[in-house]
Scaffold this active site. Structure first.
Site, PDB file in Angstrom:
ATOM      1  N   LYS A  45       1.044  -1.258  -0.140  1.00 41.93           N
ATOM      2  CA  LYS A  45       0.012   0.164   0.140  1.00 41.93           C
ATOM      3  C   LYS A  45       0.900   1.301  -0.001  1.00 41.93           C
ATOM      4  O   LYS A  45       2.073   1.265   0.470  1.00 41.93           O
ATOM      5  CB  LYS A  45      -0.788   0.175   1.160  1.00 41.93           C
ATOM      6  CG  LYS A  45      -1.958   1.111   1.447  1.00 41.93           C
ATOM      7  CD  LYS A  45      -3.396   0.532   1.156  1.00 41.93           C
ATOM      8  CE  LYS A  45      -4.263   1.968   1.190  1.00 41.93           C
ATOM      9  NZ  LYS A  45      -4.348   2.448  -0.315  1.00 41.93           N
ATOM     10  N   GLY A  72      -8.006   7.569  -0.641  1.00 40.37           N
ATOM     11  CA  GLY A  72      -7.361   8.453   0.142  1.00 40.37           C
ATOM     12  C   GLY A  72      -6.173   8.194   0.722  1.00 40.37           C
ATOM     13  O   GLY A  72      -5.917   8.791   1.657  1.00 40.37           O
ATOM     14  N   ASN A  99       5.490   1.005  -2.194  1.00 40.48           N
ATOM     15  CA  ASN A  99       4.879   2.012  -2.916  1.00 40.48           C
ATOM     16  C   ASN A  99       4.954   3.292  -2.223  1.00 40.48           C
ATOM     17  O   ASN A  99       4.639   3.219  -0.859  1.00 40.48           O
ATOM     18  CB  ASN A  99       3.408   1.577  -3.340  1.00 40.48           C
ATOM     19  CG  ASN A  99       2.690   2.691  -4.149  1.00 40.48           C
ATOM     20  OD1 ASN A  99       2.521   3.790  -3.849  1.00 40.48           O
ATOM     21  ND2 ASN A  99       2.931   2.464  -5.605  1.00 40.48           N
ATOM     22  N   ASN A 127       4.343   6.273  -6.652  1.00 36.79           N
ATOM     23  CA  ASN A 127       3.017   6.633  -6.866  1.00 36.79           C
ATOM     24  C   ASN A 127       2.839   7.969  -7.484  1.00 36.79           C
ATOM     25  O   ASN A 127       2.444   8.938  -6.580  1.00 36.79           O
ATOM     26  CB  ASN A 127       1.998   6.096  -5.968  1.00 36.79           C
ATOM     27  CG  ASN A 127       0.487   6.314  -6.045  1.00 36.79           C
ATOM     28  OD1 ASN A 127       0.212   6.790  -7.355  1.00 36.79           O
ATOM     29  ND2 ASN A 127      -0.280   6.219  -5.275  1.00 36.79           N
ATOM     30  N   CYS A 130      -1.823   8.713  -8.050  1.00 36.12           N
ATOM     31  CA  CYS A 130      -3.125   8.530  -7.333  1.00 36.12           C
ATOM     32  C   CYS A 130      -3.902   9.578  -7.788  1.00 36.12           C
ATOM     33  O   CYS A 130      -3.946  10.665  -7.417  1.00 36.12           O
ATOM     34  CB  CYS A 130      -2.899   8.438  -5.859  1.00 36.12           C
ATOM     35  SG  CYS A 130      -4.558   8.088  -5.144  1.00 36.12           S
ATOM     36  N   THR A 192      -5.232   3.611 -11.914  1.00 33.85           N
ATOM     37  CA  THR A 192      -6.751   3.605 -12.215  1.00 33.85           C
ATOM     38  C   THR A 192      -6.838   5.012 -13.125  1.00 33.85           C
ATOM     39  O   THR A 192      -6.318   5.746 -13.025  1.00 33.85           O
ATOM     40  CB  THR A 192      -7.347   3.750 -10.791  1.00 33.85           C
ATOM     41  OG1 THR A 192      -7.063   4.910 -10.170  1.00 33.85           O
ATOM     42  CG2 THR A 192      -7.117   2.555  -9.911  1.00 33.85           C
ATOM     43  N   GLY A 242      -3.757  -3.486 -14.748  1.00 30.91           N
ATOM     44  CA  GLY A 242      -5.048  -3.123 -15.134  1.00 30.91           C
ATOM     45  C   GLY A 242      -5.827  -4.308 -15.445  1.00 30.91           C
ATOM     46  O   GLY A 242      -5.766  -4.530 -16.531  1.00 30.91           O
ATOM     47  N   GLY A 243      -6.639  -4.614 -14.579  1.00 31.80           N
ATOM     48  CA  GLY A 243      -7.857  -5.378 -14.895  1.00 31.80           C
ATOM     49  C   GLY A 243      -7.332  -7.016 -15.100  1.00 31.80           C
ATOM     50  O   GLY A 243      -8.013  -7.827 -15.572  1.00 31.80           O
ATOM     51  N   THR A 265      -7.291  -5.634  -8.569  1.00 31.56           N
ATOM     52  CA  THR A 265      -8.639  -5.428  -8.130  1.00 31.56           C
ATOM     53  C   THR A 265      -9.130  -7.098  -8.028  1.00 31.56           C
ATOM     54  O   THR A 265      -9.979  -7.477  -7.383  1.00 31.56           O
ATOM     55  CB  THR A 265      -9.640  -4.835  -9.144  1.00 31.56           C
ATOM     56  OG1 THR A 265      -9.060  -3.264  -8.792  1.00 31.56           O
ATOM     57  CG2 THR A 265     -10.867  -4.915  -8.570  1.00 31.56           C
TER      58      THR A 265
END
Lengths: 303, 263
Positions: A45, A72, A99, A127, A130, A192, A242-243, A265
């Site tokens: 995270k 957030g 990250n 990152n 975000c 994202t 991504g997916g 995800t």
């Protein structure tokens, strides 16, 4: 038996399957379900200088073939991360990518400097992208700022640095080149996509942040196209995300030029998906008489 | 071995209980024996047209048959699809998840406050208490709904031998009024020490939380929030704590002490 090992900027990974930042915490919860050593790596995270509570709920919304989130950057902060979370990850034979997120370049540098002496942090991933905190986008969308940020972090962190790219830009290739120019050892893409969902009974957005980041299978075609474009434009290795939810998705990303991938995800639906994917990828390579996962990288026969 | 399992299970029985309420029996699930009242399971609704899993508290288990039961009310797309599932269909189940209720001391008088489809975990708690030899007449089971048809599985609760106090908002059955009003009235007329457990709509839980704090009755609430992952990694299902910060309902909850969460 096909060889799944890959190398990114001199760092060896047991296999090309990593878990994506923000979808696996600091590994503690997933470790209850499987041995993290089966992963190529884990991307933690996002860590910030100070702890962050994150946005008020609702923070997530279900969408067609995907989800929106605006967590957030809730996280424990770099001190507690080093003391507790990184220590926990010491017992696993997997790569740890930390990250890092900040509101300005100085914060990225501060966190990276703190992590310099932590050998368990094999790499860091910046990152810049975000979409749920304003400051992030200022760097993600500006090649000059991105290059400067990478360069300054590289000065204080002795191991490889990955820049994570945002799809919410006009020209992702320009940003990718800028990050490479700043000394990034690898690029990961994509973060994202900015998205929105609305409740027609209350006339309110479904997230308290109003907009959020779209992820899941819905974004996979966008991610693939961006990996494909960036692969042709830079020399540094790419980590695709991504997916991705099964081995077929992984093969697509490798063909388009990713050396490794991150599962994000999909973990929310199938927390053990990476384990299944590693197994299925091995079977795919065997079936297609391929000696290693590396042989797939960039082998797309484009028109 | 992990205490959480991710397994395909069969729908062994599906019953339409009326007014959008359904009961499913699922199995075989090896870990059904270890499930504590208040814990939940995360189901992948078949068909692939809803993205997230859906969380359901466990209503009952049968360790010999390796089965578990859930009750649910059709509320959105996920529950509507689940209601259409038939005996023999396969669903992927992850569980048991979350922390269940801390059981009361054997001699304690207990109030269980169930609102509508919040009833299942409290039935399961009462059953597990009785299995551990809690005197059934010290268990006061308050169960309320909007109308008579909302009160499902009443015969089964009665079979536990608990003191059952039924209520409806419209007065079509039992005490007329909210569960909380019934509990307040009971407490006025029956002084003593109680421990309270509740599950139901947020409005009801807010009221219960207040009643319990005013009278310093200890106890726990089972809460809910939309849960993408169910295991604590997505940070999507958070609620604010009274002491500050957020708590993950799927992980630290779904059961919390009275007064712990800002409702």
């Amino acid at each position: 038996m096909p060889d799944l090992a890959v190398e990114i900027a001199g760092v060896k990974f047991n296999n090309p399957i990593l878990t994506a930042s923000g979808t696996c915490g600091y590994g503690e919860e997933l470790a209850e379900l499987f041995d993290l050593s089966q992963l190529g790596g884990i991307v933690t995270k996002s860590i910030t200088v100070r702890p962050r509570e994150g946005h008020p709920p609702p923070r997530t919304a279900e969408t067609a073939s995907g989800m929106l989130n605006a967590i957030g950057l809730a996280n424990v902060g770099v001190d507690k991360f080093i003391e507790e979370k990184l220590k926990f990850l010491e017992k696993f034979d997997t790569r740890v990518i930390v990250n890092v997120a900040g509101a300005k370049v100085q914060e990225y540098v501060e966190i990276s400097a703190r992590l310099a002496d932590c050998s368990r942090a094999d790499m860091i991933e910046l990152n810049f992208s975000c979409p749920n905190v304003e400051a992030g986008m200022a760097i993600a969308g500006d090649p000059i700022a991105a290059e400067k940020a990478v360069r300054e972090v590289k000065r204080v962190f002795p191991r490889p640095v990955i820049a994570k790219l945002s799809p919410n830009v006009t020209d992702i290739v320009a940003i990718a080149r800028a990050c490479e120019g700043g000394g990034a050892d690898a690029l990961s893409l994509i973060n994202t996509l900015v998205g929105m969902a609305v409740d027609i009974e209350t006339f309110r957005p479904c997230l308290t942040n109003n907009t959020g980041g779209l992820s899941g299978p819905a974004v996979k075609p966008v991610a693939l196209a961006m990996v494909y474009k960036v692969y042709k434009a830079v020399k540094v290795p790419l980590i695709g995300l991504g997916g991705i939810s099964n081995y077929k998705d992984v093969v697509e990303f490798l063909l388009c030029g990713a050396t490794a991938v991150q599962i994000g995800t999909a973990l929310f639906i199938e927390p053990d998906a990476p384990i299944k994917i590693v197994k299925d990828l091995r079977n795919y390579l065997t079936k297609n008489k391929l000696g290693s996962a590396r042989e797939l990288v960039g082998q797309l026969r484009s028109y | 071995m992990s205490r959480i399992a991710i397994e395909d299970v069969k729908i062994l029985d599906s019953s339409d209980l009326g007014r959008g309420n359904y009961r499913l029996i699922l199995g075989p699930f090896g870990r059904s024996r270890s499930i504590m009242a208040g814990q939940f399971v995360h189901l992948q609704v078949p068909g692939g047209s809803v993205f997230f899993r859906r969380a359901f508290s466990v209503y009952d288990v049968n360790p010999e048959e390796k089965t578990l039961e859930i009750l649910f009310k059709v509320f959105g797309r996920g529950t509507a699809l689940l209601a259409k599932c038939r005996r023999g269909d396969t669903v992927n189940l992850m569980g048991p998840l979350g922390h269940g209720f801390d059981p009361p001391g054997k001699k304690e008088s207990v109030i269980l406050a169930a609102g509508g489809i919040g009833m299942p975990p409290l039935y399961f708690l009462a059953k597990q208490m009785i299995q551990k030899k809690h005197e059934s007449d010290k268990i006061h089971f308050f169960y309320g709904g909007n109308c008579r048809a909302d009160l499902i599985e009443v015969a089964r609760i009665k079979k536990l031998g608990v003191k059952l106090h039924l209520s409806t908002d419209d007065g079509s059955f039992g005490f007329k009024g909210f569960v909380t009003s019934g509990i307040k009235e009971y407490l006025e007329n029956n002084k003593g020490d109680y421990r309270l457990y509740a599950c139901g709509p947020t409005g009801m839980l807010k009221a219960i939380d207040r009643v319990a704090q005013e009278r310093t009755i200890p106890g726990q609430l089972s809460l809910e929030a939309p849960m993408p992952c169910g295991i604590g990694v997505c940070l999507g299902c958070v609620l604010p704590l009274t002491s500050g910060g957020y708590t993950r309902v799927c992980r630290e909850g779904p059961v919390y002490n009275i007064g712990e969460v800002l409702l």
